[in-house]
Enzyme design. Sequence first.
Site, PDB file in Angstrom:
ATOM      1  N   LYS A  79       0.627  -0.908  -0.255  1.00 29.19           N
ATOM      2  CA  LYS A  79      -0.052  -0.107  -0.016  1.00 29.19           C
ATOM      3  C   LYS A  79       0.545   1.234   0.112  1.00 29.19           C
ATOM      4  O   LYS A  79       1.015   1.942  -1.296  1.00 29.19           O
ATOM      5  CB  LYS A  79      -0.819  -0.391   1.755  1.00 29.19           C
ATOM      6  N   ASN A  80       1.581   1.042   1.355  1.00 28.92           N
ATOM      7  CA  ASN A  80       2.569   2.363   1.028  1.00 28.92           C
ATOM      8  C   ASN A  80       4.017   2.658  -0.477  1.00 28.92           C
ATOM      9  O   ASN A  80       4.836   4.063   0.150  1.00 28.92           O
ATOM     10  CB  ASN A  80       2.863   2.777   2.094  1.00 28.92           C
ATOM     11  N   ARG A 110      -4.580  10.863   5.116  1.00 27.83           N
ATOM     12  CA  ARG A 110      -3.772  12.197   4.993  1.00 27.83           C
ATOM     13  C   ARG A 110      -2.328  11.563   4.174  1.00 27.83           C
ATOM     14  O   ARG A 110      -1.718  12.686   3.147  1.00 27.83           O
ATOM     15  CB  ARG A 110      -2.675  11.651   6.481  1.00 27.83           C
ATOM     16  N   CYS A 137      -4.884  13.217  13.001  1.00 22.64           N
ATOM     17  CA  CYS A 137      -5.079  11.581  13.040  1.00 22.64           C
ATOM     18  C   CYS A 137      -4.605  11.449  14.280  1.00 22.64           C
ATOM     19  O   CYS A 137      -4.079  11.365  14.781  1.00 22.64           O
ATOM     20  CB  CYS A 137      -3.498  11.456  11.811  1.00 22.64           C
ATOM     21  N   ARG A 147       0.387  14.783  12.766  1.00 23.54           N
ATOM     22  CA  ARG A 147       1.316  14.366  11.474  1.00 23.54           C
ATOM     23  C   ARG A 147       1.652  15.680  10.890  1.00 23.54           C
ATOM     24  O   ARG A 147       1.010  15.916  10.142  1.00 23.54           O
ATOM     25  CB  ARG A 147       0.872  13.609  11.176  1.00 23.54           C
ATOM     26  N   ASP A 205       5.160   1.054  11.738  1.00 24.83           N
ATOM     27  CA  ASP A 205       3.199   0.553  11.475  1.00 24.83           C
ATOM     28  C   ASP A 205       3.317  -1.317  12.068  1.00 24.83           C
ATOM     29  O   ASP A 205       2.738  -1.859  12.072  1.00 24.83           O
ATOM     30  CB  ASP A 205       3.325   0.029   9.586  1.00 24.83           C
ATOM     31  N   ARG A 261      -8.949  -0.498   4.572  1.00 24.37           N
ATOM     32  CA  ARG A 261      -7.934   0.841   3.647  1.00 24.37           C
ATOM     33  C   ARG A 261      -6.139  -0.145   4.053  1.00 24.37           C
ATOM     34  O   ARG A 261      -5.605   0.285   3.189  1.00 24.37           O
ATOM     35  CB  ARG A 261      -7.498   1.894   4.577  1.00 24.37           C
TER      36      ARG A 261
HETATM   37  N1  EPU Z   1       6.709  14.808  10.422  1.00 22.04           N
HETATM   38  C1  EPU Z   1       7.380  15.355  11.162  1.00 22.04           C
HETATM   39  N2  EPU Z   1       7.561  16.686  10.435  1.00 22.04           N
HETATM   40  C2  EPU Z   1       6.877  16.261   9.306  1.00 22.04           C
HETATM   41  C3  EPU Z   1       6.322  15.296   8.590  1.00 22.04           C
HETATM   42  C4  EPU Z   1       6.501  14.178   9.651  1.00 22.04           C
HETATM   43  O1  EPU Z   1       7.811  15.934  11.884  1.00 22.04           O
HETATM   44  O2  EPU Z   1       6.343  17.084   8.072  1.00 22.04           O
HETATM   45  C5  EPU Z   1       7.328  13.737  11.704  1.00 22.04           C
HETATM   46  C6  EPU Z   1       5.565  13.244  12.154  1.00 22.04           C
HETATM   47  O3  EPU Z   1       4.442  13.347  12.615  1.00 22.04           O
HETATM   48  C7  EPU Z   1       6.266  11.983  12.445  1.00 22.04           C
HETATM   49  C8  EPU Z   1       7.662  11.346  11.192  1.00 22.04           C
HETATM   50  O4  EPU Z   1       7.858  12.144  11.431  1.00 22.04           O
HETATM   51  O5  EPU Z   1       6.462  11.814  13.921  1.00 22.04           O
HETATM   52  C9  EPU Z   1       7.871  10.110  10.709  1.00 22.04           C
HETATM   53  O6  EPU Z   1       7.090  10.720  10.195  1.00 22.04           O
HETATM   54  P1  EPU Z   1       6.546  10.181   8.599  1.00 22.04           P
HETATM   55  O7  EPU Z   1       6.639  11.151   7.411  1.00 22.04           O
HETATM   56  O8  EPU Z   1       7.653   9.192   8.292  1.00 22.04           O
HETATM   57  O9  EPU Z   1       5.412   9.571   8.326  1.00 22.04           O
HETATM   58  P2  EPU Z   1       4.814   9.649   6.929  1.00 22.04           P
HETATM   59  O10 EPU Z   1       5.339   9.281   5.094  1.00 22.04           O
HETATM   60  O11 EPU Z   1       2.952  10.463   6.789  1.00 22.04           O
HETATM   61  C10 EPU Z   1       4.588   7.352   6.864  1.00 22.04           C
HETATM   62  C11 EPU Z   1       3.293   5.761   6.281  1.00 22.04           C
HETATM   63  C12 EPU Z   1       2.785   6.051   8.105  1.00 22.04           C
HETATM   64  C13 EPU Z   1       4.147   5.148   8.132  1.00 22.04           C
HETATM   65  C14 EPU Z   1       4.706   6.538   8.654  1.00 22.04           C
HETATM   66  C15 EPU Z   1       6.131   6.450   9.289  1.00 22.04           C
HETATM   67  C16 EPU Z   1       3.019   6.182   3.521  1.00 22.04           C
HETATM   68  C17 EPU Z   1       1.876   6.742   2.966  1.00 22.04           C
HETATM   69  N3  EPU Z   1       2.561   6.312   5.066  1.00 22.04           N
HETATM   70  O12 EPU Z   1       3.809   7.868   6.472  1.00 22.04           O
HETATM   71  O13 EPU Z   1       2.145   3.813   7.552  1.00 22.04           O
HETATM   72  O14 EPU Z   1       3.812   5.097   9.719  1.00 22.04           O
HETATM   73  O15 EPU Z   1       5.343   6.457   7.203  1.00 22.04           O
HETATM   74  O16 EPU Z   1       6.496   4.507   8.816  1.00 22.04           O
HETATM   75  O17 EPU Z   1       3.808   5.493   3.629  1.00 22.04           O
HETATM   76  C18 EPU Z   1       0.438   3.458   7.701  1.00 22.04           C
HETATM   77  O18 EPU Z   1       0.375   1.974   6.337  1.00 22.04           O
HETATM   78  O19 EPU Z   1      -0.335   2.164   8.649  1.00 22.04           O
HETATM   79  C19 EPU Z   1       0.515   4.535   7.862  1.00 22.04           C
HETATM   80  C20 EPU Z   1       0.246   5.756   8.574  1.00 22.04           C
END
Ligand code: EPU
Length: 420
Positions: A22-23, A92, A116, A121, A307, A399
């Site tokens: 998915k990701n 998101r 979230c 986030r 995750d 999802r």
């Molecule tokens: N963060 C910031 N600022 C930003 C972006 C992120 O402080 O601008 C923080 C977040 O709050 C968090 C950390 O950085 O504490 C890591 O977040 P990240 O940005 O890596 O998460 P994401 O890219 O929004 C993806 C996955 C998530 C997974 C996270 C961490 C996708 C679509 N989503 O989210 O997947 O938990 O990376 O590995 O790729 C899930 O599949 O259930 C899921 C939530």
Amino acid sequence: MDKLIIKGGRRLKGTVMISGAKNAALPLLAATLLTDATCILKNVPALSDIDTMMKILTELGKEIARTGNVVTVKSGDSKKCRAPYELVSTMRASICVLGALIAKRKRAEVSFPGGCVIGPRPIDLHLKGLKDLGADISVKGGYIIGNGSGIRGNRIYLGGHFGSSVLATANVLMAAVLARGKTIIENAACEPEIVDLAGFLKKMGAKIYGETSHRIEVVGVKKLHGATHSLISDRIEAGTYMLAAAITKGDIFLKNAVYDNLLALIDKLKEAGVRIEKRGGGIRVRYVKPLKPVDVTTLPYPGFPTDIQAQMMALMAVTDGISVITEKVYPERFIHVSELNRMGAQIVLEGPIAIIKGVKGLSGAPVMASDLRASASLVLAGLVAKGATEISRIYHLDRGYENLENKLKKIGADIKRVKE
Ligand code: EPU
């Protein structure tokens, strides 16, 4: 609304086919915005989050056709640039269209994603990275308005309070491939899904180097062409079924699971006493002896994935002894704790740390799914609990887990989906 009813206590045995990730699918679908040529993605799982992303692409003028697990994305109206609140607010990850729109269409209007249930986030890193590339970014009426007419390569530091960011890296990477000159992303995420995205972009003609490290280099090109790409398998789905084997004292072969993408989980499961073998085309996971508690800290890749934290907690909840899980990616991602405790687990929270006192058994109860991975941990708990566990609000599971109940049924689980 549907709910799942699981009668626990069955040992799971057999083969589970792991679906496409998915990701990986979400940013790769967004990447098709970088070209007007046709792109074909294979191994795309049938999940509601993927449907949402396809709706956003349609909204952005793409013509999309899906046959089984193959999605074809063709150019339609390439002037559209608005990703509306109604769609973005349901997922998101929609934010990952921002970089591609800025780079290709030079204008983006993407609804600001909301809060979230797994904790705050923010998207500051996404916006900082795109601004460092020279994009003009403002927020108006709940929308991020981006203008990409002046983007050019730059050296960008993309680390935040919690380390690298997966989707911020995806956004900056997607913008950089069409930005004039050289971009270096320092403290980039190097999750397998980012490597898959870079692989797809390279097939489209992008010049990217170092994507398996925390320093990615990009040399911008004028134009990208269409490409065909088969997605990597879902390491989080695979990890969840590995834990299903361990918690039910079972023996499961995970077809298509990639061992090398799961090293942190495999290391911890081996430490706990689970037998894990890399086999041709997948991974075999077997329970052979009583398990020992282990301590786990979640971290960006190649650390232990956040995750899989909730699912690991379900296993530790029924493992004799004390284990400690520290959440360093989303310090508030513990909504599963109270539900696991309702089933008889003994878990205490101290800020971002969960202290788990393993109990002899769990008992089935009505529980509520509150996010995707928390829901998966309740499924695992239900598989081992005495009696029936009724999990409501399972749209969260839809999802992210393709065909969950059929896959579990096939290996011996007593699970059914009923209308509430
Ligand atoms: N963060 C910031 N600022 C930003 C972006 C992120 O402080 O601008 C923080 C977040 O709050 C968090 C950390 O950085 O504490 C890591 O977040 P990240 O940005 O890596 O998460 P994401 O890219 O929004 C993806 C996955 C998530 C997974 C996270 C961490 C996708 C679509 N989503 O989210 O997947 O938990 O990376 O590995 O790729 C899930 O599949 O259930 C899921 C939530």
